[in-house]
Each structure stands twice: as C-alpha cells, then as structure tokens.
Design an enzyme around this catalytic site. Structure first.
Site, short mmCIF file in Angstrom:
data_model
loop_
_atom_site.label_atom_id
_atom_site.label_comp_id
_atom_site.label_asym_id
_atom_site.label_seq_id
_atom_site.Cartn_x
_atom_site.Cartn_y
_atom_site.Cartn_z
N SER A 1 18.12 -4.36 -26.43
CA SER A 1 18.02 -2.91 -26.58
C SER A 1 19.15 -2.49 -27.51
CB SER A 1 18.15 -2.24 -25.22
OG SER A 1 18.43 -0.87 -25.36
N SER A 2 18.98 -1.35 -28.15
CA SER A 2 20.00 -0.88 -29.08
C SER A 2 21.33 -0.61 -28.38
CB SER A 2 19.52 0.38 -29.80
OG SER A 2 19.20 1.39 -28.85
N LYS B 1 18.49 -6.45 -21.89
CA LYS B 1 17.33 -5.71 -21.37
C LYS B 1 16.06 -6.22 -22.06
CE LYS B 1 16.13 -0.86 -20.39
NZ LYS B 1 14.89 -0.63 -21.13
N THR C 1 0.86 -1.18 0.00
CA THR C 1 0.00 0.00 0.00
C THR C 1 0.90 1.22 0.00
OG1 THR C 1 -0.12 -0.01 2.43
CG2 THR C 1 -1.87 -1.15 1.24
#
Length: 309
Positions: free
Chosen positions: A164-165, A170, A33
């Site tokens: 990823s580039s 990733k 919460t």
C-alpha cells in the site's frame, strides 16, 4: 452468441470453485449465521456452495435465452405487417435460426412483440441475478480473507497487488473488489433496461437501442472478467488451517454437535462456562474428562460432523 461466451466462462469459473471444494473437503471450520458462530462445516462445503450458486445462475441464463429467440421482423411499422410480402416474417425466423444456430421463432402476436420488451427484461434480470450472486460470493471471499492479525483470516487470496502507498505489508483483495464493481455496473444496466422497457409508448418502444447496449455491455463485462477472476484469484486461494483449527477449538458453536452425546443441559453449562472463563469447549471437555480423545476425534470427523455421511 454472447450468451454462449458468457456461459462458457461461467462454467470454467464454477469448476474452479468446485475444484477448491474438493481440495478443502476435509478442512473443518465454523459456519456463521448473522455474523455469529453457528455450526461446523467444511471449507470444502463452503466453496462447493459458491460453485453451486454459480451453476444455478448458468441454468437460469440458458432458460432466459429463450425469451430473446422470439422475433418480430416483418411486423413493419406497428406489427400489422403492412407492405411486407406474405410469409416474410416466417422466412426471416427460419433464416435467423440457421445463421445463429438458435431456436429463433416468429412471435405469435407481432403487435405485442413490437411494443413489449419482455425478452430484454427477462434476460437482463437474469444477468442481474448473476451479478447479485457473484457480488455476494466476492464479498464473502473478502470477509474470509480479512486480517492477517485482526480479521477472520480463514483463507489467503493470491497477493496480486501486495503493499500500500502508506501501509507496508498490506494485501488488498483487489480481484473480488473488481468483481463487485463489475456487478454493480451490471445491476445498473438492468435498471436501464427496466426503465427503457416500461417507457415505450403505445405500439412502439423507441428505446430498444439502449436496452441492447446495456445487455451486451453486461455480457461483455462478465465473460471478459470471469477468466481474470478465476486465474488471478480463485485458482490461487489457500486455506489457513491453523486459524481454522483455532476457531473450531475455541468456538462455543461446537456444542450443538455434542448435544446428542452429552445432552442439552450439559452442553448449555459448557457453553456458559466457556464464555465466562474464555476457554474453548474442547478445552473444557478435556479438563473435565467428559469424553476420551478417541470419542472427540470421532465426533469431529469432517464427513460425519458436517452431514456428508
């Protein structure tokens, strides 16, 4: 008719969430919460909650469709029915109901129906509500899958677009992100409907076309994207059980479940010591021999601990 397509795909997506809920029903985790440790729950409860949120939106879609079933054809220019044959509006409603299979009825006040856009506004607001729910769920999934080493990492999303580039290894949460973008568009379409509806002048609203276009676009975005989201994301989600267990062992939030057994004062002391020593609550309980392993196992039984018994 687009509403039927949308509901059908939404129901399939809901079933996918509930299926994961059943699959994860015995996996304990810490609920949160305000981003902070709260009390235990199961991963299954979390996914069933996603499904139940969607079920509530489906129910709202069914109810709000009724606002679209009141028609004013035969009202002619402003709703007086001038130049239309007697009974024309009533007959149109009968034929439209037969063609569509929907409970089409003639509006009680054709002048009000010609100037008011309540049907569009009510139904569009339901689409917005669905968008809000789906965006919230998507963002939750993104958060739960953050990592793998520096995030929450409680679940794995299918690696639909790994890499990823510039950052090898990733895996981006592209499907929940796509769903978020779609939801943003639907929320924007609802604003368009709102502006068009209140901009009508006196006895006629000239902006119905953009209202209809916005609503149909929103429907289409949902019923085309839902199967992609279901098949390429929800169906393939897996749980990181070791990570979830680690959080359970380390979380201070577990003390709430121990209050009835150890008492509030003792659990407060344990929580304070755990934070000061960077130890887990269960680790301290074992060190101090406050509970036996059998007692710990019974207390941590997923069904009883999470209110399912």
């Amino acid at each position: 008719l687009h509403n039927d397509k949308l509901i059908k795909e939404a129901e399939l997506l809901s079933k996918a969430f509930h299926k994961k809920g059943d699959e994860f029903k015995d996996i304990l985790k810490m609920g949160r919460t305000e981003g902070q440790d709260a009390v235990p729950m199961t991963l299954g409860q979390e996914f069933h909650a996603f499904g139940n949120q969607l079920d509530a939106e489906i129910a709202a879609l069914r109810k709000s469709e009724a606002f679209l079933c009141e028609q004013n054809m035969g009202a002619t220019a402003i709703g007086t029915g001038i130049t239309a044959s007697p009974g024309y509006a009533e007959k149109v409603a009968v034929h439209l109901a037969k063609i569509t299979g929907k409970p089409i009825v003639m509006s009680k006040d054709l002048i009000a129906a010609t100037s008011s856009q309540q049907g569009f506004v009510m139904y569009s607001s339901t689409l917005k509500s669905l968008a809000v729910a789906m965006s919230k769920i998507s963002s939750d999934l993104i958060f739960l899958a953050t990592g793998p080493r520096t995030g929450v990492f409680e679940i794995n999303l299918p690696p639909l677009q790994p890499g990823s580039s510039i950052m090898p290894g990733k895996v981006n949460p592209v499907m929940p992100e796509l769903m978020n973008e779609l939801c943003f568009k639907v929320i924007g379409n609802d604003l368009t409907v709102t502006l068009a509806a209140h901009s009508g002048l006196l006895q006629l609203n000239a902006y119905e076309p953009v209202e209809a276009l916005s609503i149909m676009e929103s429907q289409g975005l949902f019923f085309k994207a839902f199967p992609l989201f279901r098949q390429n994301c929800i169906d393939g989600i897996t749980a990181n059980k070791l990570v979830l267990k680690h959080y359970m062992d380390r979380s201070v939030g577990i003390v709430t479940a121990l209050n009835p057994v150890l008492g509030y004062e003792k659990t407060t002391e344990l929580a304070k010591e755990a934070l000061e020593t960077n130890k887990g609550i269960l680790e301290l309980i074992r060190e101090k021999k406050l509970l036996t392993e059998d007692q710990i196992n019974k207390l941590l039984d997923p069904a009883s601990l999470t209110g399912q018994k």
